[in-house]
Motif scaffolding. Structure first.
Motif, PDB file in Angstrom:
ATOM      1  N   VAL A 356       0.855  -1.198   0.000  1.00  0.00           N
ATOM      2  CA  VAL A 356       0.000   0.000   0.000  1.00  0.00           C
ATOM      3  C   VAL A 356       0.885   1.240   0.000  1.00  0.00           C
ATOM      4  CG1 VAL A 356      -1.820   1.263   1.191  1.00  0.00           C
ATOM      5  CG2 VAL A 356      -1.815  -1.246   1.221  1.00  0.00           C
ATOM      6  N   HIS A 357       0.824   2.010  -1.072  1.00  0.00           N
ATOM      7  CA  HIS A 357       1.734   3.139  -1.240  1.00  0.00           C
ATOM      8  C   HIS A 357       1.084   4.495  -0.994  1.00  0.00           C
ATOM      9  CE1 HIS A 357       3.571   0.081  -4.257  1.00  0.00           C
ATOM     10  NE2 HIS A 357       4.039  -0.137  -3.044  1.00  0.00           N
ATOM     11  N   PHE A 358      -0.228   4.595  -1.180  1.00  0.00           N
ATOM     12  CA  PHE A 358      -0.917   5.878  -1.018  1.00  0.00           C
ATOM     13  C   PHE A 358      -2.174   5.672  -0.184  1.00  0.00           C
ATOM     14  CE2 PHE A 358       1.737   6.553  -4.660  1.00  0.00           C
ATOM     15  CZ  PHE A 358       2.129   7.891  -4.566  1.00  0.00           C
ATOM     16  N   ASN A 359      -2.419   6.619   0.735  1.00  0.00           N
ATOM     17  CA  ASN A 359      -3.566   6.551   1.640  1.00  0.00           C
ATOM     18  C   ASN A 359      -4.449   7.782   1.467  1.00  0.00           C
ATOM     19  OD1 ASN A 359      -2.845   4.142   3.482  1.00  0.00           O
ATOM     20  ND2 ASN A 359      -0.977   5.358   3.491  1.00  0.00           N
ATOM     21  N   PHE A 360      -5.753   7.575   1.529  1.00  0.00           N
ATOM     22  CA  PHE A 360      -6.720   8.667   1.409  1.00  0.00           C
ATOM     23  C   PHE A 360      -7.823   8.477   2.448  1.00  0.00           C
ATOM     24  CE2 PHE A 360      -4.836   8.037  -2.741  1.00  0.00           C
ATOM     25  CZ  PHE A 360      -4.592   9.319  -3.208  1.00  0.00           C
ATOM     26  N   GLU A 361      -8.402   9.603   2.875  1.00  0.00           N
ATOM     27  CA  GLU A 361      -9.538   9.544   3.798  1.00  0.00           C
ATOM     28  C   GLU A 361     -10.656  10.443   3.289  1.00  0.00           C
ATOM     29  OE1 GLU A 361     -10.574   9.609   8.548  1.00  0.00           O
ATOM     30  OE2 GLU A 361      -8.779  10.663   7.876  1.00  0.00           O
ATOM     31  N   LEU A 362     -11.848   9.869   3.104  1.00  0.00           N
ATOM     32  CA  LEU A 362     -13.033  10.650   2.746  1.00  0.00           C
ATOM     33  C   LEU A 362     -13.623  11.212   4.032  1.00  0.00           C
ATOM     34  CD1 LEU A 362     -14.702   8.201   0.168  1.00  0.00           C
ATOM     35  CD2 LEU A 362     -13.020  10.009  -0.258  1.00  0.00           C
ATOM     36  N   ARG A 363     -13.869  12.505   4.069  1.00  0.00           N
ATOM     37  CA  ARG A 363     -14.302  13.136   5.315  1.00  0.00           C
ATOM     38  C   ARG A 363     -15.691  13.747   5.248  1.00  0.00           C
ATOM     39  NH1 ARG A 363      -8.519  16.144   6.823  1.00  0.00           N
ATOM     40  NH2 ARG A 363      -7.312  14.213   6.987  1.00  0.00           N
ATOM     41  N   THR A 364     -16.239  13.899   4.038  1.00  0.00           N
ATOM     42  CA  THR A 364     -17.564  14.510   3.901  1.00  0.00           C
ATOM     43  C   THR A 364     -18.639  13.438   4.023  1.00  0.00           C
ATOM     44  OG1 THR A 364     -16.645  16.168   2.396  1.00  0.00           O
ATOM     45  CG2 THR A 364     -19.042  15.924   2.443  1.00  0.00           C
ATOM     46  N   VAL A 365     -19.498  13.578   5.022  1.00  0.00           N
ATOM     47  CA  VAL A 365     -20.572  12.607   5.257  1.00  0.00           C
ATOM     48  C   VAL A 365     -21.783  12.989   4.416  1.00  0.00           C
ATOM     49  CG1 VAL A 365     -22.133  11.616   6.984  1.00  0.00           C
ATOM     50  CG2 VAL A 365     -19.757  12.116   7.593  1.00  0.00           C
ATOM     51  N   HIS A 366     -22.313  12.015   3.655  1.00  0.00           N
ATOM     52  CA  HIS A 366     -23.466  12.263   2.786  1.00  0.00           C
ATOM     53  C   HIS A 366     -24.746  11.634   3.338  1.00  0.00           C
ATOM     54  CE1 HIS A 366     -20.678  13.710  -0.291  1.00  0.00           C
ATOM     55  NE2 HIS A 366     -19.931  12.645  -0.032  1.00  0.00           N
ATOM     56  N   ARG A 367     -24.628  10.602   4.160  1.00  0.00           N
ATOM     57  CA  ARG A 367     -25.812   9.885   4.653  1.00  0.00           C
ATOM     58  C   ARG A 367     -26.597  10.745   5.631  1.00  0.00           C
ATOM     59  NH1 ARG A 367     -24.046   4.629   6.868  1.00  0.00           N
ATOM     60  NH2 ARG A 367     -24.237   3.909   4.717  1.00  0.00           N
ATOM     61  N   GLN A 368     -25.902  11.341   6.603  1.00  0.00           N
ATOM     62  CA  GLN A 368     -26.565  12.163   7.613  1.00  0.00           C
ATOM     63  C   GLN A 368     -26.302  13.644   7.310  1.00  0.00           C
ATOM     64  OE1 GLN A 368     -24.306   9.684   8.665  1.00  0.00           O
ATOM     65  NE2 GLN A 368     -25.749   8.100   9.274  1.00  0.00           N
ATOM     66  N   LYS A 369     -27.351  14.447   7.359  1.00  0.00           N
ATOM     67  CA  LYS A 369     -27.228  15.869   7.034  1.00  0.00           C
ATOM     68  C   LYS A 369     -27.127  16.759   8.272  1.00  0.00           C
ATOM     69  CE  LYS A 369     -27.777  14.724   2.734  1.00  0.00           C
ATOM     70  NZ  LYS A 369     -26.580  14.624   1.865  1.00  0.00           N
ATOM     71  N   ASP A 370     -27.491  16.210   9.451  1.00  0.00           N
ATOM     72  CA  ASP A 370     -27.505  16.993  10.689  1.00  0.00           C
ATOM     73  C   ASP A 370     -26.091  17.043  11.276  1.00  0.00           C
ATOM     74  OD1 ASP A 370     -27.903  18.128  13.138  1.00  0.00           O
ATOM     75  OD2 ASP A 370     -29.080  16.483  13.978  1.00  0.00           O
ATOM     76  N   PRO A 371     -25.450  18.228  11.347  1.00  0.00           N
ATOM     77  CA  PRO A 371     -24.080  18.340  11.868  1.00  0.00           C
ATOM     78  C   PRO A 371     -23.940  17.784  13.285  1.00  0.00           C
ATOM     79  CG  PRO A 371     -24.750  20.403  10.834  1.00  0.00           C
ATOM     80  CD  PRO A 371     -25.974  19.547  10.919  1.00  0.00           C
ATOM     81  N   VAL A 590      -6.394  -0.091  16.298  1.00  0.00           N
ATOM     82  CA  VAL A 590      -6.959   0.737  15.224  1.00  0.00           C
ATOM     83  C   VAL A 590      -6.706   2.218  15.503  1.00  0.00           C
ATOM     84  CG1 VAL A 590      -9.103   1.416  14.069  1.00  0.00           C
ATOM     85  CG2 VAL A 590      -8.702  -0.985  14.646  1.00  0.00           C
ATOM     86  N   LEU A 591      -6.836   2.624  16.750  1.00  0.00           N
ATOM     87  CA  LEU A 591      -6.559   4.018  17.113  1.00  0.00           C
ATOM     88  C   LEU A 591      -5.120   4.387  16.781  1.00  0.00           C
ATOM     89  CD1 LEU A 591      -8.452   4.112  20.529  1.00  0.00           C
ATOM     90  CD2 LEU A 591      -9.056   5.452  18.501  1.00  0.00           C
ATOM     91  N   VAL A 592      -4.192   3.504  17.095  1.00  0.00           N
ATOM     92  CA  VAL A 592      -2.774   3.750  16.797  1.00  0.00           C
ATOM     93  C   VAL A 592      -2.556   3.816  15.287  1.00  0.00           C
ATOM     94  CG1 VAL A 592      -0.436   2.780  16.947  1.00  0.00           C
ATOM     95  CG2 VAL A 592      -1.945   2.710  18.935  1.00  0.00           C
ATOM     96  N   PHE A 593      -3.198   2.882  14.547  1.00  0.00           N
ATOM     97  CA  PHE A 593      -3.046   2.862  13.093  1.00  0.00           C
ATOM     98  C   PHE A 593      -3.517   4.167  12.477  1.00  0.00           C
ATOM     99  CE2 PHE A 593      -5.319   2.239   9.035  1.00  0.00           C
ATOM    100  CZ  PHE A 593      -4.250   1.892   8.219  1.00  0.00           C
ATOM    101  N   TYR A 594      -4.696   4.671  12.888  1.00  0.00           N
ATOM    102  CA  TYR A 594      -5.236   5.886  12.270  1.00  0.00           C
ATOM    103  C   TYR A 594      -4.432   7.130  12.646  1.00  0.00           C
ATOM    104  CZ  TYR A 594      -9.214   4.044   9.734  1.00  0.00           C
ATOM    105  OH  TYR A 594      -9.998   3.394   8.803  1.00  0.00           O
ATOM    106  N   LYS A 595      -3.809   7.119  13.798  1.00  0.00           N
ATOM    107  CA  LYS A 595      -2.949   8.248  14.176  1.00  0.00           C
ATOM    108  C   LYS A 595      -1.772   8.334  13.206  1.00  0.00           C
ATOM    109  CE  LYS A 595      -0.649  10.308  18.183  1.00  0.00           C
ATOM    110  NZ  LYS A 595      -0.318  10.139  19.620  1.00  0.00           N
ATOM    111  N   LYS A 596      -1.156   7.188  12.930  1.00  0.00           N
ATOM    112  CA  LYS A 596      -0.051   7.131  11.972  1.00  0.00           C
ATOM    113  C   LYS A 596      -0.560   7.367  10.555  1.00  0.00           C
ATOM    114  CE  LYS A 596       3.558   4.003  10.300  1.00  0.00           C
ATOM    115  NZ  LYS A 596       4.125   2.633  10.377  1.00  0.00           N
ATOM    116  N   PHE A 597      -1.731   6.821  10.243  1.00  0.00           N
ATOM    117  CA  PHE A 597      -2.326   6.952   8.916  1.00  0.00           C
ATOM    118  C   PHE A 597      -2.526   8.421   8.545  1.00  0.00           C
ATOM    119  CE2 PHE A 597      -6.347   7.740   6.695  1.00  0.00           C
ATOM    120  CZ  PHE A 597      -6.179   7.027   5.523  1.00  0.00           C
ATOM    121  N   GLN A 602      -1.126  13.428   5.402  1.00  0.00           N
ATOM    122  CA  GLN A 602      -0.605  14.794   5.314  1.00  0.00           C
ATOM    123  C   GLN A 602       0.698  14.837   4.527  1.00  0.00           C
ATOM    124  OE1 GLN A 602      -0.324  15.983   9.421  1.00  0.00           O
ATOM    125  NE2 GLN A 602      -2.499  16.466   9.592  1.00  0.00           N
ATOM    126  N   ASP A 603       1.573  13.865   4.755  1.00  0.00           N
ATOM    127  CA  ASP A 603       2.829  13.819   4.007  1.00  0.00           C
ATOM    128  C   ASP A 603       2.577  13.570   2.527  1.00  0.00           C
ATOM    129  OD1 ASP A 603       4.174  14.180   6.366  1.00  0.00           O
ATOM    130  OD2 ASP A 603       4.671  12.055   6.644  1.00  0.00           O
TER     131      ASP A 603
END
Length: 615
Positions: A356-371, A590-597, A602-603
């Protein structure tokens, strides 16, 4: 319609015949690019430019028939009647092919009246015969006219056509172009615009990168996967998922079916033998491998299939040179633990960082509209429950979320519990029951279809039965996958459903398709309904529920509460009984993985993707 990318690159066979239909000449291009061009006299052509043969063929875009029945499988043919020539297209990226055929349809539908004396016009013109250029993008007016014609022609097959439709058909017949397949072009299953963050992921895939993309529930991961699948050549692309239900959502097969090593419990040597015997052709043919719901793939299994890929393909590059597109959310359901050892997450495999060479995260939620609800879910996802969140969720226990006779679906932590509730409630109803047995194209595959499709092999209904819709029927009317309803009557043996939105629907047979490991397609026809007094959390993945309640006291896995809560469309459509903050937790690994992820993401944003790698 995408105007900037109106070409298609695929395999092309060109056949010329005589007037009796006997073949005169045949040219086979393994890879060629087709584009629409126009000369100085505004005559349109399809140009076929072969990649390796350095050969170009131009065919005038008149008196054509387009056959697009299998375009969603990357196949189509275009017959040029005046030239006695046919183009056979295959292995075309679905999105490219549909866009290309749609532009042909739009341009022919809107073309000017044929010049009455073209030779005279040419002789009197000062224009040269050369100088071709790409056909200009279709205007909004042209697109709208073509779309209306597609709809009008399809309506005309049922009702008496209006004089304007008759004139259009007559003009089409005079031009010799068979365009009645236009309606199918506008039923494109890959339609829909992608966001900027989704576009970055797609660009990385098309650049040939091995990627992993993630995101919380409702960020459009499955939608993006379908876009990615449509953008890749189908003959060398395999879409898989860790579960049958997830595989069905993206039109693929399970990873276990593809890999050919069963559950992977044997030794590495045994797995290599099994795959070499069962799936050698599939492994060698594959250039792009998609794996959805990667969170449920065990690390040991991932290492073994990478070893299989290298062994069968005789290639020591990561994953044997196959491009990997991985998708999932490790905060959701984890791998199933084995009896003798604790399961490890896929990112803990030795192959993960190598492949796995490149990582991406989708951050915009489409299912729920209430912030507010989105913020609650984002906190629940990482196992954080503040006093405010706990109070809000506890308060939902008093909400009345039923209306129009629709009861809330109970989400259960165990599959058996959900089945028992549905069976008990159905038996409690008075009145005659109706049984609907699925029509399977291959009866020997019924068990496989039962495991991987949401549509049941046998459906028993009564008036008053609580049901869930299993397909998008009419999005504008709220008839979408996951919509809740109740059976109000049977009309000529057809169940009539009243939905929470107020819409009534007479349920007709719908078709589900499933691809086998061998590449064949099997089908099931069934009423698109399922009993919905209760549903398991596991089988609710990918659904959006508009009336749901849950008691989370029996959750047994990290992320299970988050999956259940994130199925709800809003706080107003949710009821949580006896909420306890101890029922919510995230796995520490998983928490540790996402912190590094996130540091890696960003890099990565500072690094250009570069040119497409060869696979």
């Amino acid at each position: 319609m995408d105007q900037e990318n109106c070409f298609v690159t695929c395999s092309v066979v060109i056949e010329w015949t005589n007037s009796q239909g006997s073949m005169l000449k045949k040219v086979n291009h393994r890879t060629a690019t087709l584009r629409l061009i126009r000369n100085n006299f505004r005559e349109m052509f399809i140009e076929v430019r072969a990649e390796k043969a350095n050969a170009t063929t131009k065919l005038p875009l008149k008196s054509i028939s387009v056959f697009n029945k299998f375009m969603t499988e990357g196949k189509a043919s275009i017959k040029f009647k005046a030239d006695n020539c046919t183009l056979f297209l295959s292995n075309a990226p679905t999105s490219q092919l549909i866009t290309f055929l749609k532009k042909i349809y739009v341009k022919i539908t809107n073309q000017d009246e044929t010049v009455k004396n073209p030779l005279k016009e040419r002789l009197l013109s000062n224009k040269s015969f050369g100088g071709v250029q790409d056909v200009s993008p279709a205007t909004t007016a042209e697109v709208n006219r073509a779309k209306e014609q597609a709809i009008s022609v399809s309506r005309g097959t049922i009702t008496t056509p209006s004089p304007s439709i008759v004139r259009k058909r007559k003009r089409m017949d005079e031009n010799g172009s068979k365009l009645v397949t236009g309606k199918k072009l506008y039923e494109n299953p890959t339609a829909g615009l992608i966001t900027e963050e989704q576009s970055r992921v797609l660009d990385a895939v098309l650049a040939g990168k091995n990627i992993f993309f993630t995101g919380s529930a409702g960020t459009g991961k499955s939608f993006l996967l379908k876009k990615i699948i449509a953008a890749l050549p189908p003959d060398v692309t395999v879409a898989t998922a860790s579960t049958g239900v997830a595989a069905c959502h993206i039109g693929g097969i399970t990873l276990h079916q593809f890999a050919g090593i069963g559950l992977g419990t044997g030794t590495l040597e045994r797995c290599l033998q099994m795959a070499s015997k069962n799936c050698i052709g599939t492994w060698r043919r594959t250039k792009h491998l998609i794996i959805d719901e990667i969170s449920m793939i065990d690390a040991d299994y991932f290492d073994k299939i990478e070893a299989v890929a290298k062994h069968i393909r005789r290639n020591e590059r990561p994953f044997g040179g196959i491009q990997l597109i991985l998708c999932g959310d490790f905060f959701q359901l984890p791998p199933v633990s084995k009896k003798d050892q604790k399961a490890k997450f896929c990112f803990q495999s030795s192959a993960w960082e190598r492949c796995v060479h490149f990582n991406f995260e989708l951050r915009t939620v489409h299912r729920q509209k209430d912030p507010e609800f989105v913020n609650i879910l984002n906190n629940i996802r990482i196992g954080r429950v503040t006093d405010d969140i706990a109070e809000i969720l506890k308060a939902t226990a008093k909400q009345k979320i039923e209306n129009n006779g629709i009861l809330a679906t109970r989400l259960c932590s165990h599959v058996n519990e959900a089945e028992e509730i549905n069976e008990f409630q159905l038996n409690e109803l008075k009145g005659e029951s109706k049984t609907y047995t699925a029509q399977d194209s291959d009866p020997s595959m019924t068990q496989t279809l039962n495991q991987q499709l949401t549509a049941p092999g046998k459906l028993v209904l009564k008036v008053g039965a609580q049901v869930m819709l299993l397909k998008n029927i009419n999005v504008s009317d709220g008839l979408v996958n996951g919509a809740r309803g109740v059976i109000t009557k049977f009309q000529n043996s057809t169940p009539v459903v009243q939905f929470k939105s107020g819409t009534q629907y007479s349920a007709k047979l719908e078709t589900w398709s499933l691809k086998t490991a061998a590449g064949s397609i099997i089908h099931r026809k069934q009423i698109p309904l399922k009993l919905a007094w209760a549903f398991s959390i596991h089988k609710s993945q990918g659904l959006t529920l508009d009336c749901v309640e849950m008691c989370l006291g029996r959750v047994f896995n990290a992320g299970q509460s988050y999956v259940a809560l994130s199925r709800a469309q809003s706080l107003q459509s949710l009821r949580v009984l006896d909420f306890n903050s101890q029922q919510v937790w995230a796995h520490s690994d998983v928490l540790v993985f996402y912190k590094k992820f996130r540091r890696n993401v960003q890099d990565m944003e500072l690094i250009p993707l570069g040119k497409k790698q060869k696979v």
